[in-house]
Design a protein around this motif. Structure first.
Motif, PDB file in Angstrom:
ATOM      1  N   GLU A  25      93.672 -28.331  22.060  1.00 34.72           N
ATOM      2  CA  GLU A  25      94.048 -27.698  23.318  1.00 34.72           C
ATOM      3  C   GLU A  25      92.988 -26.604  23.796  1.00 34.72           C
ATOM      4  O   GLU A  25      92.446 -26.111  22.702  1.00 34.72           O
ATOM      5  CB  GLU A  25      95.238 -26.888  22.946  1.00 34.72           C
ATOM      6  CG  GLU A  25      96.592 -27.848  22.715  1.00 34.72           C
ATOM      7  CD  GLU A  25      97.821 -27.189  22.407  1.00 34.72           C
ATOM      8  OE1 GLU A  25      97.667 -25.924  22.293  1.00 34.72           O
ATOM      9  OE2 GLU A  25      98.821 -27.830  22.604  1.00 34.72           O
ATOM     10  N   THR A  36      85.783 -26.924  39.890  1.00 31.50           N
ATOM     11  CA  THR A  36      87.008 -27.695  39.212  1.00 31.50           C
ATOM     12  C   THR A  36      86.508 -29.000  38.739  1.00 31.50           C
ATOM     13  O   THR A  36      87.079 -29.474  37.678  1.00 31.50           O
ATOM     14  CB  THR A  36      88.352 -27.631  40.020  1.00 31.50           C
ATOM     15  OG1 THR A  36      88.627 -26.367  40.556  1.00 31.50           O
ATOM     16  CG2 THR A  36      89.311 -28.305  39.381  1.00 31.50           C
ATOM     17  N   ILE A  40      86.955 -30.064  34.910  1.00 29.97           N
ATOM     18  CA  ILE A  40      87.894 -31.274  34.381  1.00 29.97           C
ATOM     19  C   ILE A  40      86.954 -32.433  33.700  1.00 29.97           C
ATOM     20  O   ILE A  40      87.389 -32.972  32.593  1.00 29.97           O
ATOM     21  CB  ILE A  40      88.486 -31.979  35.635  1.00 29.97           C
ATOM     22  CG1 ILE A  40      89.485 -30.953  36.275  1.00 29.97           C
ATOM     23  CG2 ILE A  40      89.173 -33.319  35.300  1.00 29.97           C
ATOM     24  CD1 ILE A  40      90.821 -30.532  35.279  1.00 29.97           C
ATOM     25  N   ILE A  43      86.472 -31.351  30.042  1.00 32.33           N
ATOM     26  CA  ILE A  43      87.673 -31.484  29.338  1.00 32.33           C
ATOM     27  C   ILE A  43      87.955 -32.854  29.051  1.00 32.33           C
ATOM     28  O   ILE A  43      88.198 -33.040  27.781  1.00 32.33           O
ATOM     29  CB  ILE A  43      88.809 -30.762  30.220  1.00 32.33           C
ATOM     30  CG1 ILE A  43      88.747 -29.242  30.213  1.00 32.33           C
ATOM     31  CG2 ILE A  43      90.006 -31.177  29.658  1.00 32.33           C
ATOM     32  CD1 ILE A  43      89.504 -28.715  31.508  1.00 32.33           C
ATOM     33  N   GLN A  44      87.735 -33.593  29.741  1.00 30.02           N
ATOM     34  CA  GLN A  44      87.767 -35.153  29.542  1.00 30.02           C
ATOM     35  C   GLN A  44      86.707 -35.724  28.607  1.00 30.02           C
ATOM     36  O   GLN A  44      87.025 -36.361  27.461  1.00 30.02           O
ATOM     37  CB  GLN A  44      87.756 -35.923  30.639  1.00 30.02           C
ATOM     38  CG  GLN A  44      88.942 -35.752  31.956  1.00 30.02           C
ATOM     39  CD  GLN A  44      88.627 -36.309  33.221  1.00 30.02           C
ATOM     40  OE1 GLN A  44      87.572 -36.769  33.463  1.00 30.02           O
ATOM     41  NE2 GLN A  44      89.650 -36.514  33.893  1.00 30.02           N
ATOM     42  N   ARG A  49      92.887 -30.856  25.933  1.00 25.71           N
ATOM     43  CA  ARG A  49      94.096 -30.560  26.702  1.00 25.71           C
ATOM     44  C   ARG A  49      94.046 -29.197  27.125  1.00 25.71           C
ATOM     45  O   ARG A  49      94.315 -28.146  26.595  1.00 25.71           O
ATOM     46  CB  ARG A  49      95.085 -31.040  25.936  1.00 25.71           C
ATOM     47  CG  ARG A  49      96.483 -30.953  26.979  1.00 25.71           C
ATOM     48  CD  ARG A  49      97.473 -31.670  26.172  1.00 25.71           C
ATOM     49  NE  ARG A  49      98.156 -30.923  25.219  1.00 25.71           N
ATOM     50  CZ  ARG A  49      99.239 -30.271  25.265  1.00 25.71           C
ATOM     51  NH1 ARG A  49      99.720 -29.877  26.615  1.00 25.71           N
ATOM     52  NH2 ARG A  49      99.668 -29.498  24.270  1.00 25.71           N
ATOM     53  N   LEU A  50      93.740 -28.971  28.456  1.00 27.08           N
ATOM     54  CA  LEU A  50      93.745 -27.612  28.985  1.00 27.08           C
ATOM     55  C   LEU A  50      95.140 -27.168  29.149  1.00 27.08           C
ATOM     56  O   LEU A  50      95.974 -27.708  29.665  1.00 27.08           O
ATOM     57  CB  LEU A  50      93.211 -27.537  30.576  1.00 27.08           C
ATOM     58  CG  LEU A  50      93.035 -26.162  31.158  1.00 27.08           C
ATOM     59  CD1 LEU A  50      92.019 -25.320  30.245  1.00 27.08           C
ATOM     60  CD2 LEU A  50      92.645 -26.055  32.494  1.00 27.08           C
ATOM     61  N   LEU A  69      93.834 -25.967  38.836  1.00 27.34           N
ATOM     62  CA  LEU A  69      93.788 -26.555  37.537  1.00 27.34           C
ATOM     63  C   LEU A  69      95.219 -26.676  37.134  1.00 27.34           C
ATOM     64  O   LEU A  69      95.428 -27.688  36.440  1.00 27.34           O
ATOM     65  CB  LEU A  69      93.132 -25.472  36.629  1.00 27.34           C
ATOM     66  CG  LEU A  69      91.616 -25.252  36.623  1.00 27.34           C
ATOM     67  CD1 LEU A  69      90.996 -24.156  36.371  1.00 27.34           C
ATOM     68  CD2 LEU A  69      90.940 -26.631  36.127  1.00 27.34           C
ATOM     69  N   THR A  73      96.497 -30.381  35.670  1.00 26.79           N
ATOM     70  CA  THR A  73      96.503 -30.521  34.353  1.00 26.79           C
ATOM     71  C   THR A  73      97.829 -30.034  33.869  1.00 26.79           C
ATOM     72  O   THR A  73      98.120 -30.442  32.653  1.00 26.79           O
ATOM     73  CB  THR A  73      95.173 -29.674  33.653  1.00 26.79           C
ATOM     74  OG1 THR A  73      95.695 -28.178  33.704  1.00 26.79           O
ATOM     75  CG2 THR A  73      93.925 -29.863  34.005  1.00 26.79           C
ATOM     76  N   CYS A  75      98.481 -27.048  33.303  1.00 25.35           N
ATOM     77  CA  CYS A  75      98.026 -25.660  32.302  1.00 25.35           C
ATOM     78  C   CYS A  75      99.116 -24.665  32.720  1.00 25.35           C
ATOM     79  O   CYS A  75      99.318 -24.539  34.106  1.00 25.35           O
ATOM     80  CB  CYS A  75      96.730 -25.214  32.356  1.00 25.35           C
ATOM     81  SG  CYS A  75      96.105 -24.875  34.023  1.00 25.35           S
TER      82      CYS A  75
END
Length: 232
Positions: A25, A36, A40, A43-44, A49-50, A69, A73, A75
Motif C-alpha cells: 500500500e 496524475t 498512476i 503506482i502501476q 495500491r494507493l 486520485l 484509485t 484512495c
C-alpha cells in the motif's frame, strides 16, 4: 522503503510517493492534478495500491490531484482538521499517527503559511524525514500574506516544532524554485537566511516586507482546491 519524488515544472511543486516496498500500500503527498497520469503509471509499474493521498494545505499555485486520485484509485483523501476543503475523506489532528502498511507518518500542525498547514514526520519514533509543505522551504519559508497566514505563527512552527526534530532529519518541502531537492533540519537551522541568527521580531519584519505578487493561479487554484480539484 520505496520513495519517489515527482516535480511539476509549472508550479515548482514536489509530490512524494511512499510505500514500505513494491507490491504494498502507498501514500502520495501534495499531488498536482496535471501530473496524475504520472503518479498512476508509477503506482502501476511498482505494483502499489494507493490508499491515501494528502495535501499539506490548500495550495494557491496549482490544482490538487486529490479528487482525481480518489476517483481513479478509491484512495482516502486527507487534510488537516482546520481546512475549509469539505470534500476530503478524513482529517488529521496534531499528533495523529498514520500507518500506511508500515510507513508511519506523524501529523504536526504547523500554521504560518496558511492557518491550516500541516507537516508530516516519517518514522516519528526515530525521525528520518519531514514533509513540510510550504511552511519550511529549502533556505526559505512560505509566504504569510494570504490565506490567513501569520509570520509569527510561521516562526513558531519552524523554530518550536520543526527545529525540535533531530538535525539529521531530511526536509522535503512542497516547493523549490532553485533546483534543490532536499535539505535537513540542521542545515536549515544553520543556513536558512530568514531564520538563522534571527529573532522572532526580525523574522516577522522580513516576512512582512516581501511584497510578492499573488501566485498566478491563485484565483483559480484556491476555489478548485476547496473541492479537491473537481466536484466532490
Amino acid at each position: 522503503m520505496l520513495f519517489r519524488q515527482f516535480f511539476d515544472v509549472t508550479s515548482g511543486t514536489y509530490t512524494y510517493l511512499l510505500a514500505s516496498a513494491a507490491g504494498r500500500e502507498a501514500v502520495l503527498i501534495d499531488p498536482v492534478k496535471e501530473q496524475t497520469e504520472q503518479y498512476i503509471l508509477a503506482i502501476q509499474q511498482l505494483n502499489l495500491r494507493l490508499v491515501k493521498a494528502i495535501d499539506t494545505h490548500t495550495h494557491a499555485d496549482h490544482i490538487t490531484g486529490l479528487g482525481d486520485l480518489r476517483e481513479l484509485t478509491g484512495c482516502v483523501t486527507l487534510m488537516g482538521e482546520f481546512t475549509k476543503a469539505q470534500c476530503v475523506s478524513a482529517h488529521v489532528k496534531d499528533g495523529d499517527l498514520l500507518d500506511i502498511d508500515g510507513v508511519k507518518l506523524k501529523a504536526l500542525y504547523t500554521p504560518g503559511h496558511t492557518n491550516e498547514s500541516f507537516s508530516f514526520v516519517l518514522d516519528p519514533d526515530t525521525p528520518r524525514a519531514v514533509f513540510t509543505g510550504d511552511v519550511l522551504l529549502i533556505r526559505g519559508s512560505g509566504r504569510t500574506d494570504f490565506q490567513n497566514g501569520d509570520p509569527g505563527a510561521s516562526w513558531d512552527s519552524i523554530t518550536q516544532k520543526l527545529f525540535a526534530l533531530p538535525d539529521h532529519t531530511t526536509v522535503y518541502p512542497a516547493h523549490d524554485y532553485k533546483g534543490w531537492t532536499a535539505s535537513s533540519i540542521g542545515e536549515e537551522r544553520r543556513y536558512n537566511p530568514r531564520v538563522a541568527n534571527k529573532t522572532r521580531d526580525e523574522y516577522i519584519k522580513i516576512m512582512n516586507s516581501l511584497n510578492l505578487p499573488n501566485p498566478k493561479m491563485m484565483d483559480v487554484a484556491v476555489p478548485a482546491n476547496l473541492v479537491c480539484g473537481r466536484p466532490a
